[in-house]
Motif scaffolding. Sequence first.
Motif, PDB file in Angstrom:
ATOM      1  N   ASN A 167       0.784  -1.246   0.000  1.00  0.00           N
ATOM      2  CA  ASN A 167       0.000   0.000   0.000  1.00  0.00           C
ATOM      3  C   ASN A 167       0.813   1.292   0.000  1.00  0.00           C
ATOM      4  N   LYS A 168       2.083   1.221  -0.406  1.00  0.00           N
ATOM      5  CA  LYS A 168       2.924   2.419  -0.517  1.00  0.00           C
ATOM      6  C   LYS A 168       3.791   2.253  -1.761  1.00  0.00           C
ATOM      7  N   PRO A 169       3.980   3.298  -2.574  1.00  0.00           N
ATOM      8  CA  PRO A 169       4.910   3.146  -3.694  1.00  0.00           C
ATOM      9  C   PRO A 169       6.245   2.584  -3.192  1.00  0.00           C
ATOM     10  N   ILE A 170       6.843   1.702  -3.999  1.00  0.00           N
ATOM     11  CA  ILE A 170       8.120   1.081  -3.615  1.00  0.00           C
ATOM     12  C   ILE A 170       9.115   2.183  -3.223  1.00  0.00           C
ATOM     13  N   LEU A 171       9.134   3.253  -4.024  1.00  0.00           N
ATOM     14  CA  LEU A 171      10.037   4.382  -3.777  1.00  0.00           C
ATOM     15  C   LEU A 171       9.832   5.002  -2.397  1.00  0.00           C
ATOM     16  N   MET A 172       8.589   4.990  -1.942  1.00  0.00           N
ATOM     17  CA  MET A 172       8.266   5.616  -0.657  1.00  0.00           C
ATOM     18  C   MET A 172       8.893   4.834   0.508  1.00  0.00           C
ATOM     19  N   HIS A 173       8.925   3.507   0.401  1.00  0.00           N
ATOM     20  CA  HIS A 173       9.589   2.700   1.438  1.00  0.00           C
ATOM     21  C   HIS A 173      11.055   3.135   1.541  1.00  0.00           C
ATOM     22  N   GLN A 174      11.668   3.358   0.375  1.00  0.00           N
ATOM     23  CA  GLN A 174      13.098   3.682   0.344  1.00  0.00           C
ATOM     24  C   GLN A 174      13.355   5.093   0.864  1.00  0.00           C
ATOM     25  N   ILE A 175      12.544   6.049   0.416  1.00  0.00           N
ATOM     26  CA  ILE A 175      12.732   7.441   0.843  1.00  0.00           C
ATOM     27  C   ILE A 175      12.541   7.554   2.355  1.00  0.00           C
ATOM     28  N   GLU A 176      11.518   6.876   2.850  1.00  0.00           N
ATOM     29  CA  GLU A 176      11.250   6.887   4.288  1.00  0.00           C
ATOM     30  C   GLU A 176      12.481   6.429   5.079  1.00  0.00           C
ATOM     31  N   ALA A 177      13.093   5.341   4.613  1.00  0.00           N
ATOM     32  CA  ALA A 177      14.257   4.787   5.316  1.00  0.00           C
ATOM     33  C   ALA A 177      15.468   5.713   5.217  1.00  0.00           C
ATOM     34  N   LEU A 178      15.646   6.344   4.058  1.00  0.00           N
ATOM     35  CA  LEU A 178      16.790   7.244   3.872  1.00  0.00           C
ATOM     36  C   LEU A 178      16.663   8.472   4.771  1.00  0.00           C
ATOM     37  N   VAL A 179      15.453   9.005   4.855  1.00  0.00           N
ATOM     38  CA  VAL A 179      15.230  10.180   5.698  1.00  0.00           C
ATOM     39  C   VAL A 179      15.491   9.828   7.160  1.00  0.00           C
ATOM     40  N   LYS A 180      15.048   8.641   7.534  1.00  0.00           N
ATOM     41  CA  LYS A 180      15.200   8.191   8.922  1.00  0.00           C
ATOM     42  C   LYS A 180      16.673   8.130   9.357  1.00  0.00           C
ATOM     43  N   VAL A 181      17.562   7.800   8.410  1.00  0.00           N
ATOM     44  CA  VAL A 181      18.976   7.667   8.773  1.00  0.00           C
ATOM     45  C   VAL A 181      19.737   9.009   8.601  1.00  0.00           C
ATOM     46  N   GLU A 194       4.522  14.547 -10.262  1.00  0.00           N
ATOM     47  CA  GLU A 194       3.504  14.781  -9.222  1.00  0.00           C
ATOM     48  C   GLU A 194       3.867  14.047  -7.940  1.00  0.00           C
ATOM     49  N   GLN A 195       4.198  12.773  -8.094  1.00  0.00           N
ATOM     50  CA  GLN A 195       4.519  11.943  -6.925  1.00  0.00           C
ATOM     51  C   GLN A 195       5.738  12.472  -6.185  1.00  0.00           C
ATOM     52  N   ILE A 196       6.735  12.917  -6.939  1.00  0.00           N
ATOM     53  CA  ILE A 196       7.956  13.411  -6.311  1.00  0.00           C
ATOM     54  C   ILE A 196       7.663  14.650  -5.476  1.00  0.00           C
ATOM     55  N   ASN A 197       6.830  15.550  -6.011  1.00  0.00           N
ATOM     56  CA  ASN A 197       6.467  16.741  -5.244  1.00  0.00           C
ATOM     57  C   ASN A 197       5.777  16.361  -3.943  1.00  0.00           C
ATOM     58  N   LYS A 198       4.875  15.382  -4.019  1.00  0.00           N
ATOM     59  CA  LYS A 198       4.163  14.923  -2.815  1.00  0.00           C
ATOM     60  C   LYS A 198       5.145  14.360  -1.794  1.00  0.00           C
ATOM     61  N   LEU A 199       6.072  13.540  -2.261  1.00  0.00           N
ATOM     62  CA  LEU A 199       7.017  12.893  -1.348  1.00  0.00           C
ATOM     63  C   LEU A 199       7.954  13.916  -0.699  1.00  0.00           C
ATOM     64  N   GLN A 200       8.344  14.927  -1.483  1.00  0.00           N
ATOM     65  CA  GLN A 200       9.210  15.992  -0.931  1.00  0.00           C
ATOM     66  C   GLN A 200       8.534  16.668   0.249  1.00  0.00           C
ATOM     67  N   ASP A 201       7.251  16.998   0.065  1.00  0.00           N
ATOM     68  CA  ASP A 201       6.515  17.703   1.124  1.00  0.00           C
ATOM     69  C   ASP A 201       6.301  16.788   2.323  1.00  0.00           C
ATOM     70  N   LEU A 202       5.928  15.550   2.033  1.00  0.00           N
ATOM     71  CA  LEU A 202       5.620  14.603   3.094  1.00  0.00           C
ATOM     72  C   LEU A 202       6.827  14.348   3.997  1.00  0.00           C
ATOM     73  N   TYR A 203       7.991  14.153   3.398  1.00  0.00           N
ATOM     74  CA  TYR A 203       9.165  13.769   4.188  1.00  0.00           C
ATOM     75  C   TYR A 203      10.140  14.925   4.427  1.00  0.00           C
ATOM     76  N   LYS A 204       9.784  16.126   3.964  1.00  0.00           N
ATOM     77  CA  LYS A 204      10.646  17.297   4.145  1.00  0.00           C
ATOM     78  C   LYS A 204      12.081  16.977   3.721  1.00  0.00           C
TER      79      LYS A 204
END
Length: 362
Positions: A30-44, A62-72
Motif C-alpha cells: 500500500n505504498k509506492p516502492i520508492l516511498m519505502h526507500q525514501i522513508e528509510a533514507l530520511v530516517k537515517v 507529481e509523486q515526487i512533489n508529494k514525497l518531498q513535502d511529506l518527508y521534508k
Amino acid sequence: MKALILVGGYGTRLRPLTFKCPKPLVEFANKPILMHQIEALVKVGVQEIILAINYQPDTMKEQINKLQDLYKVKIICSQETEPLGTAGPIRLAKDHIIKDNPDGLFFVLNSDIICEFPLDKLLQFHKQHNHEGTIFVNEVDDPSKYGVILADETGRIKDFIEKPQEFISNKINSGLYLFNVSMIDRIPLKPTSIEREIFPIMAKEGQLYQYILPGFWKDVGQPKDYLAGTVLILESYRTHTPDVLAKGNNIVGNVLIDASAQIDPNAVIGPNVIIGPDCKVKEGVRLKNCVLLKGVVINANSWINESIIGWSSTVGKWVRIEGVSVCGEDVQVKDEVYINQSFILPHRGITSNIYNKNTVIM
Ligand code: GDD
Ligand code: MG
C-alpha cells in the motif's frame, strides 16, 4: 548525507502494472516502492535524494512533489540522455552528490528492492572499516540472477561476480550500497555497469566490504517475486508492528487492509493478502496470497489466489483467478470467468475463460 536511487527504465518485467506508472511508483504494501526507500533514507539522516532516471513521465513529477513535502527532503531528478547503466548515473550526478556533503558519504539503492532497510547498521559498519564502499549482502537459494560476493571473515570483499554461470556462493549483492564520494572518480561518464566494471576493481584493491543484511530481502521487479515479497513484508510487520495487520473472525494469517476498504464480514481473507484503499470485497469472496491495488471491486463468491489485481479493476461474481495472474489497471472480469497464469493488459474486458498458461490478453 545524500543518496542516489537507480530508477532506470519503466520496468518491463512488472507489466502490465508498469503500463500505468513506472516500477518505483507501483504500490507495495500500500505504498509506492520508492516511498519505502525514501522513508528509510530520511530516517537515517539523508537530506537530499537524487533519482537517476531515463525518462520522466508526469505521474512521476507529481509523486515526487508529494514525497518531498511529506518527508521534508529534497528530491532531484538526474536525467540521462542515454541509459548509463548502474554506475554511469552516479558519475553524471557527481556535482549533486559532493555539494554540501560534509560527511562525504552517499547511499546508492536499486529501485526494485524491498527489505527492512536497516541503513543505520550499514552506516555504522562503513564508518568502522573506513574504506571506500560497503555492500549489503544476503543469501538466496538461486544466486544465478544476482551479483555474487566472496568475502573474508572481516567482511572484506575478495571478488564480485555478476550473474555467474556456475555456482560460486549463495551470498549476493542486495542492491544497497554506501560509498565515500572518492569512488565517483572511478566511473567514466559513459554507460558503465557498477557490478561488472567497478566492483571487481574496488574488491581487488581491498576497498569494498560486505555487511550481512538483517531481516528479509526481495527484488520485487517481477510478479512472482512481488507476491513472494508480500509474504515477507507481512511477516516482518507481524514481528515488528503487529498492530498494522488486520484482525477479525474472517481474517486468516497475515493480512494488511487499508482503512478505507470495505470488506464484507462474510468474505474470508488471508493469509498473505494486501488490500489497497477504496477496495470493495463482497460476501462469500475468498482471497489468499494476493494483492488488490487501489479501487478494486471483487463481487460475491469470487476466489483469488496468487495474483495481483490492478487499480480500479472489477471482478464479477463466482470468478476464479489464480496462478500468478496479473490484471493491469481498469480490467473488467465478467461473472463466472476462470483465469489462470495470465497477464491482462489495462482497460480490457474478460468475458471468457483463460486456461492457457502465460496468456497475455492484449
Ligand atoms: N538510471 C538508470 N540508468 N538506472 C538503471 C539503468 C540505467 O541505465 N539500468 C538499470 N538501472 C536501475 C534499475 O532500474 C534497477 O533499479 C537497478 O538499476 C538495477 O538494475 P536491474 O535491471 O534491476 O538489475 P538486476 O536486478 O538484474 O541486478 C541488480 O540487482 C540485484 C539485486 O536485485 C544487480 O545490482 C545485482 O548485482 C543484484 O544482485
Ligand atoms: Mg532488479
